[in-house]
Design an enzyme around this catalytic site. Structure first.
Site, PDB file in Angstrom:
ATOM      1  N   ASP A  43       0.878  -1.167   0.000  1.00  0.00           N
ATOM      2  CA  ASP A  43       0.000   0.000   0.000  1.00  0.00           C
ATOM      3  C   ASP A  43       0.920   1.223   0.000  1.00  0.00           C
ATOM      4  O   ASP A  43       2.085   1.148   0.421  1.00  0.00           O
ATOM      5  CB  ASP A  43      -0.931  -0.006   1.219  1.00  0.00           C
ATOM      6  CG  ASP A  43      -2.126   0.924   0.996  1.00  0.00           C
ATOM      7  OD1 ASP A  43      -2.075   1.756   0.065  1.00  0.00           O
ATOM      8  OD2 ASP A  43      -3.103   0.826   1.751  1.00  0.00           O
ATOM      9  N   TRP A  44       0.377   2.337  -0.451  1.00  0.00           N
ATOM     10  CA  TRP A  44       1.208   3.529  -0.700  1.00  0.00           C
ATOM     11  C   TRP A  44       1.920   4.028   0.564  1.00  0.00           C
ATOM     12  O   TRP A  44       1.288   4.444   1.532  1.00  0.00           O
ATOM     13  CB  TRP A  44       0.342   4.618  -1.321  1.00  0.00           C
ATOM     14  CG  TRP A  44       0.384   4.611  -2.819  1.00  0.00           C
ATOM     15  CD1 TRP A  44       0.724   5.664  -3.621  1.00  0.00           C
ATOM     16  CD2 TRP A  44       0.120   3.520  -3.713  1.00  0.00           C
ATOM     17  NE1 TRP A  44       0.695   5.283  -4.948  1.00  0.00           N
ATOM     18  CE2 TRP A  44       0.334   3.982  -5.035  1.00  0.00           C
ATOM     19  CE3 TRP A  44      -0.247   2.187  -3.544  1.00  0.00           C
ATOM     20  CZ2 TRP A  44       0.183   3.177  -6.154  1.00  0.00           C
ATOM     21  CZ3 TRP A  44      -0.399   1.381  -4.654  1.00  0.00           C
ATOM     22  CH2 TRP A  44      -0.190   1.869  -5.936  1.00  0.00           C
TER      23      TRP A  44
END
Ligand code: BGC
Length: 803
Positions: free
Chosen positions: A229-230
């Site tokens: 995830d970012w």
């Protein structure tokens, strides 16, 4: 390896360069070898491709795309084929926008009704969520692009989402929190998977060998790519070792350098890197092939109509006293409520879509055939009680035969990065309802929100239509249900408890410091209410229709269950029949019954159809923590066919042969789990379930702050600078809320307050690197000047090397 020859031509640095983004959304390209970069874009219910300024918070605009209903909405359709169709449309739009990977669907379980991203997830039931996700993935990928199922795994709260450690026992993990992912991978064949921000039982998910290797790769045979995830990468090398190919977004080469160093130092074998590169190349080549065809614009109208169809099948009719619905011709209708003017149709955060067009209730009233006598907002979406507005609404209501009242949660309340504080709808809306009731008792409420709310006001409405977050065409879809053009066929994919206090995770949600303990074990949603006998407002699987259905003639075989359904009313309609299975043996604790299949059938008035629901590998299985395998207990099982989880229409019993595994539990040590009263389990009993001591859940406030501590923890920092930073942030947050800037205040919470220190480097795209984070940590830990000069020195180095 599929791309051995190509990989042989690559330098170590080139291989490492592919392991993280080149910017916020794209992967690295290597032109000399013909390797292009891929574009990844949110998801899940539309394409959020940002052409200019990028962010993961839904702030900057994206290219217009169809905003379909969110996952919480389409889940109510219980129609995997419809999900697949919607996936095809999404896939087509991804191709048109040259997006290789669509970041969705999200299949996390709704452990608590307050979890901030529930609107983006399907259900509290893993089987239903998995089947719907698999459909959507098949649809998306049928167009040649990749879907990315997220957020793997046990990511069920937004509070401290980048730092919280989920403590959950292995059986609950497998049966509840992983099953939807398993179905998405095995049946949907998702090509990519996004690891979640949190830790799982002590290790960040993308570094968690048990999760990533033992389960995802070895057991499920996942051949695709894992993307973080970012900003969620912690130790890049540990991630790579666990098989995490892609880190997003860019760290300007910093973490690629760490990989190169680790290979050179022999900490990681180059073959491990090669395998990751191979899988990534496969993804690039297979998804980009689709862009070679002639560019095709999407048909905006056709896609809008599809969004409407999905919404129509997902709307749930929750109450219909005196057959107030469908609205009879000639009835004079007062339309009241701010949500009729501006529909609430999606949630906030990274899933925020810039719709191609947007239907508004007031624009479609005439066309729908409703005899409207006027509109009054009645309340201010973000305001306090407004006596004047209420009075005006009541004056209008007095003149009407029926009041259509549009209520719901506002855009700021349901947002990524933040859990809800309570399960209520705003007080000013309830006050309006009470006032209206005094002048006209024929009220039909239309509810718009993506998660569960309490309804102490339910007696004041005769009709209740729940639109959830129904996408850009939701407003017209709802009107068509109200007028009877569409017979509602949605059923709830989550339970509506009476009060928040009744929920099984009430005492353990959210985790506030180091960890969150899933003490309720497998008893989430209806599994808890049903087993513990807790009364609810609307059970899982509930939803009304304008017609009625009769269930008869159950026949249970070894492979399936068959039965008949007859439409006994006057409208054509669709019914969702649900298969639940309950084990009669008490040797192993389990929920009273669990969903194991479902079917949605269209029936004309008077028509009868035979429905067959097949059994599958999940029908009788449970995860045995002694053998560490899925097993079947030899026992009698109840086969239950219901119109909802609380409305069982047919039942039979079948004896199933077991796999002969030993009983894994000592029932005396697990009384709450054996009784199902698992909402307040003691630490000792939870430890008996876990099989080890619960780790410390409170911060050690005497320790120096480190990479994985969050900025919020500056409240106990050793240095004045850290404390000052904390109090400034807290004050600004308080002030922003005070002046009504709730949205900005929330953003601060999510992107600053709960950010771990390492996140400053991971999210700044190279402006701040890890040595600079070391300096920042010195500053907050009491060595301000030393830290500040360290930051400056390291920054100079970065600037110099960039020249
Ligand atoms: C969200 C993901 C999303 C990513 C990119 C993250 O903050 O958790 O769901 O795909 O941002 O926008």
């Amino acid at each position: 390896m599929k791309h051995k020859d190509l990989i042989r031509k690559m330098t170590l640095e080139e291989k490492a360069s592919l392991m993280s983004g080149k910017n916020f959304w794209q992967t690295q390209n290597i032109n000399r070898l013909g390797i292009n970069s891929m574009f990844l874009a949110d998801g899940p219910h539309g394409i959020r491709k940002q052409a200019a300024a990028a962010d993961h918070l839904g702030l900057n605009p994206s290219i217009p795309a169809t905003c379909f209903p969110t996952a919480a909405t389409i889940a109510n359709s219980w129609n995997a084929e419809l999900g697949e169709k919607m996936g095809e449309y999404l896939g087509e739009e991804a191709v048109a926008q040259k997006v290789n990977v669509l970041l969705g669907p999200g299949v996390n379980m709704k452990r608590s009704p307050l979890a901030g991203r529930n609107f983006e997830y399907f259900s509290e039931d893993p089987y239903l969520a998995g089947k719907l996700a698999a459909g959507m993935i098949k649809g998306i990928q049928s167009k040649g692009v990749a879907a990315c199922v997220k957020h793997f795994a046990a990511n069920n709260q937004e509070e401290r989402r980048m730092a919280i450690d989920t403590i959950v026992d292995e059986r609950t993990l497998r049966e509840i929190y992983l099953t939807a992912f398993e179905i998405a991978i095995k049946e949907g064949k998702a090509k990519t998977m996004m690891s979640s921000y949190n830790l799982l039982n002590g290790a960040y998910t993308n570094e968690n060998i048990h999760l990533m290797r033992d389960i995802l790769r070895d057991e499920w045979d996942f051949q695709g790519v894992v993307v973080t995830d970012w900003g969620g990468s912690n130790d890049r090398v540990a991630g790579l070792l666990a098989g995490n190919e892609l880190e997003m977004p860019s760290t300007s080469g910093e973490t690629n350098g760490e990989i190169v160093k680790a290979v050179k130092a022999g900490k990681i074998k180059e073959e491990v890197l090669d395998e990751c590169v191979d899988r990534l190349l496969e993804l690039i080549f297979t998804t980009e092939a689709v862009f070679e065809a002639e560019h095709k614009e999407i048909d905006v109208e056709k896609h809008h109509r599809m969004a409407q169809k999905v919404a129509e099948e997902s709307i749930v009719l929750l109450k219909n006293e005196d057959h107030i619905l469908p609205l009879k011709k000639g009835k004079r209708v007062a339309v009241i409520g701010d949500f009729a003017k501006e529909a609430r149709y999606q949630g906030a955060g990274s899933s925020n879509i810039n719709p191609t067009k947007l239907d508004r209730t007031l624009d479609f009233l005439d066309q729908s055939g409703i005899d409207s006598i006027g509109f009054e907002p009645g309340f201010e979406r973000y305001g306090k009680k407004n006596k004047k507005k209420i009075n005006k609404a009541c004056d209008l209501a007095k003149e009407a035969d029926v009041v259509l009242l549009y209520i719901g949660l506002d855009e700021v309340t349901e947002a990524e990065g933040l859990d809800r504080q309570n399960m209520k709808i705003p007080e000013n809306q309830i006050e309006l309802l009470h006032a209206l009731y005094k002048v006209n008792a024929n009220i039909v409420a239309v509810l718009s929100c993506g998660s569960v709310v309490e309804m102490p006001w339910i007696d004041k409405v005769k009709g209740l239509v729940h639109g959830y977050l129904s996408g850009q065409a939701g407003a017209s879809a709802i009107l068509r249900v109200l007028t009877g053009e569409v017979n509602p066929s949605g059923k709830l994919a989550e339970t509506y408890p009476i009060r928040y206090e009744d929920t099984p995770s009430f005492y353990h949600f959210p985790g506030k410091e180091i960890s969150v303990e899933y003490r309720e074990g497998p008893y989430i949603g209806y599994r808890y209410y049903d087993t513990a006998g807790v009364k609810v407002l609307f059970p899982f699987g509930y939803g009304l229709s304008y017609t009625t259905f009769e269930y008869t003639d159950i026949e249970v075989g070894n492979e399936s269950v068959a039965f008949k359904i007859t439409n006994t009313g006057n409208f054509a309609g669709m019914e969702i029949a649900q298969l639940y299975v309950g084990c009669k043996s008490k040797a192993i604790f389990r929920p009273k019954k669990e969903l194991k299949g479902f079917a949605k059938i269209l029936l004309q008035p008077g028509e009868t159809k035979t429905v067959t629901i097949p059994f599958d590998d999940k029908t009788f299985r449970y995860f045995n923590v002694k053998t560490n395998k899925w097993e079947i207990e030899q026992a009698d099982y109840e086969i239950l066919i219901g119109a909802s989880s609380a409305d069982i229409r047919l039942r039979d019993t079948i004896c199933v042969e077991g796999t002969g595994a030993p009983i894994p539990y000592d029932n005396e040590k697990l009384p709450s789990y054996y009784s199902g009263h698992a909402n307040n389990v003691s630490e000792e009993e939870f430890e008996n379930l876990l099989g080890y001591k619960v780790p410390e859940s409170k911060w050690d406030r005497t320790k120096r702050l480190g990479y994985n501590d969050t900025i919020a923890q500056c409240q106990y920092a050793r240095g004045a600078f850290g404390k000052l930073a904390f109090y400034s942030i807290s004050f600004t947050h308080w002030f922003l809320r005070k002046i009504g800037k709730r949205s900005t205040a929330n953003l601060m919470m999510m992107s600053i307050y709960h950010l771990p220190f390492r996140g400053i480097a991971r999210m700044s795209g190279g402006i701040v690197n890890m040595p600079m984070v070391d300096g920042i940590l010195m500053m907050v830990n009491g060595r301000f000047f030393k830290g500040a000069s360290h930051v400056l020195k390291e920054r100079k180095k970065v600037v110099k090397s960039a020249k």
